[in-house]
Motif scaffolding. Structure first.
Motif, short mmCIF file in Angstrom:
data_model
loop_
_atom_site.label_atom_id
_atom_site.label_comp_id
_atom_site.label_asym_id
_atom_site.label_seq_id
_atom_site.Cartn_x
_atom_site.Cartn_y
_atom_site.Cartn_z
N UNK A 120 0.83 -1.19 -0.01
CA UNK A 120 0.07 0.15 -0.06
C UNK A 120 0.98 1.20 -0.03
N UNK A 166 -8.79 2.73 6.19
CA UNK A 166 -7.91 1.88 6.07
C UNK A 166 -8.26 0.55 5.30
N UNK A 211 -8.60 1.56 1.73
CA UNK A 211 -6.94 1.43 1.10
C UNK A 211 -6.67 0.16 0.82
N UNK A 265 7.85 9.65 0.56
CA UNK A 265 8.35 10.84 1.60
C UNK A 265 9.89 10.01 1.99
N UNK A 268 12.54 13.16 3.16
CA UNK A 268 11.92 13.77 4.16
C UNK A 268 11.85 12.99 5.37
N UNK A 269 11.78 11.81 5.39
CA UNK A 269 11.78 10.96 6.84
C UNK A 269 12.09 9.62 6.46
N UNK A 277 11.27 -0.69 14.23
CA UNK A 277 10.18 -1.05 15.25
C UNK A 277 10.42 -1.34 16.53
N UNK A 308 3.06 -1.21 12.08
CA UNK A 308 4.06 -0.30 11.92
C UNK A 308 4.17 0.26 10.39
N UNK A 310 -0.45 3.48 7.40
CA UNK A 310 0.01 4.86 6.75
C UNK A 310 0.16 5.92 7.88
N UNK A 344 0.75 10.35 8.52
CA UNK A 344 0.73 11.61 8.29
C UNK A 344 2.24 11.86 8.13
N UNK A 348 4.72 10.72 7.43
CA UNK A 348 5.66 9.67 7.68
C UNK A 348 5.92 9.78 9.05
N UNK A 370 4.69 8.28 11.97
CA UNK A 370 4.96 7.07 12.68
C UNK A 370 4.77 7.25 14.39
N UNK A 417 3.19 5.85 16.75
CA UNK A 417 2.53 4.79 17.41
C UNK A 417 3.79 4.20 18.51
N UNK A 453 9.16 13.14 14.15
CA UNK A 453 9.41 12.44 13.02
C UNK A 453 8.17 12.95 12.06
N UNK A 454 8.45 13.20 10.59
CA UNK A 454 7.65 13.95 9.85
C UNK A 454 7.51 15.43 9.70
#
Lengths: 265, 265
Positions: free
Chosen positions: A24, A144, A147, A198, A203-204, A209, B49, B52, B54, B56, B58, B60, B122-123
């Motif tokens: 995705x 989601x 998506x 990105x 960008x990032x 994890x 993980x 998607x 905003x 990138x 992440x 969480x 991040x992002x």
């Protein structure tokens, strides 16, 4: 034990779920003008409609936007919001930001606005007294579902969050009780990039994890155990299990492309 | 046109995605004590993980909770919140509410608390100036990834939203900057019910999708077109395409069960 009954997925079915999750992408640049048939669009909407919802509230509505004039006005709304957003960045970040393509409102043949009706009576408030934001989470889960179903149908989706949402509400006539949660661009694509745009743009990057896993209590990290968990997960995401072409191989071996193997990007 | 290349899913892979979407359930009553191997849990976390996010971002974190004492304290937290919630209902609703099982905190061998760090750098804030809630939506999408991957692994997930979240934060030591978005119970199950438990219990029914579809503008309904879209979608959800056993057949034909066909419930 649920090992050999009809609840279980075949290897190919399970691979489909992981492919959808890992392949995705948030699509902005790759949309094709090819129309999206109503039959396929219906499947995506029904997939969203089968998202989980607090108390079975089903707080969502779907505005299907194909009209060019409406999309044009929303594109203008994006351009203005994006100019404001760009001003926030300085130097190298500003340069990077300027190079990002952040929407495909006009290129994608279908746009969708998915809203959350904060006053919907379905579900009779079950589960919402303790956290009134759960209806918004339900709506995001529905997005989601859509998506991932789209990915399975070879359709790309891009979520546009740089919009003046009060203006969007006006343009689409959305009543005060309904919150626009997601504005999506939907269409067939020339390719699904192997890594997020990105990341490609610098960008990032994706976080490790293992650093995000805590055991029994926030801050209780266990590097070894977290690494084991993350490592096993990554074995799936790196496609050693479900796909013969490794994402990073696709990037480092241009010969794959010359041989006509478009890999998984 | 993306018709015959490696971007496309095989029929079985696509079926897997729709099966996960339609056969996912919010599990409370069917958990088995069978342990969840770290290998499988790692896949679920990695699936989340790869949600998607905003910019990138992440946002969480994942708290993996197996400790019995911690789960016991959280169960008490649920019981108290549930007593308060029950008081809101009167008469028949109250009776119905009293009969609902709304969590499997102790029965499920693994619980997960998924949080959203509202201050994660991040992002660099991309996409969040116009809607600061997008990080919460990203986290909810990550939850849905995990939920669908779990279904593909024959694991059930139940989202507990009836909790005193301040108390939960204290119990798990979650800092102020991180918001607990989802508290999940995860484990193998005796069965995946064919329909949502809240429907079986008579609490709520699924809305007609066609009534939730608008065209180009809120309130612009087109009954015929919406019915076409919804009908095509339903053809998938009713499993005429991806599964030989129709969900409603499984309910109306008990003989299926007697013959040992557990169908898709």
């Amino acid at each position: 034990m649920p090992t050999h009954n009809r609840h279980n997925f075949s290897a190919a079915e399970r691979r489909g779920v992981y492919r959808a999750i890992y392949e995705r992408r948030d699509i902005r640049s790759q949309f094709l003008p090819k129309p999206v048939p109503d039959g396929i669009l219906g499947r995506l909407l029904d997939a969203a409609h089968h998202g989980p919802s607090v108390g079975f509230m089903q707080p969502w509505d779907f505005i299907v936007i194909r009209d060019g004039a409406v999309r044009g006005a929303i594109r203008d709304c994006f351009l203005e919001a994006n100019r404001d957003a760009a001003r926030r960045y300085k130097g190298e970040r500003r340069r990077l930001y300027g190079g990002l393509k952040l929407e495909g409102i006009l290129e994608a043949p279908v746009n969708l606005c998915i809203t959350c009706d904060r006053q919907r009576q379905r579900g009779a408030g079950l589960g919402r007294q303790t956290d009134p934001a759960t209806d918004l989470y339900s709506t995001a889960c529905a997005v989601q579902n859509l998506w991932l179903a789209a990915r399975a149908e070879s359709l790309g989706v891009g979520w546009v969050s740089i919009l003046d949402f009060d203006r969007l509400r006006e343009l689409l006539g959305i009543p005060a009780r309904a919150l626009p949660v997601a504005y999506l661009c939907v269409g067939y694509v020339s390719e699904f990039p192997a890594v997020p745009a990105l990341e490609t743009a610098g960008w990032e990057r994706r976080e490790n994890l293992a650093r995000l896993i805590h055991f029994d209590r926030w801050g209780a990290h266990d590097d070894h155990r977290a690494s084991v968990l993350a490592h096993v997960g990554q074995a799936v995401s790196l496609r050693t299990e479900y796909h013969p072409v490794h994402a990073s191989e696709a990037r480092t071996r241009p010969s794959n492309r010359r041989r006509g193997r478009k890999a998984t990007e």
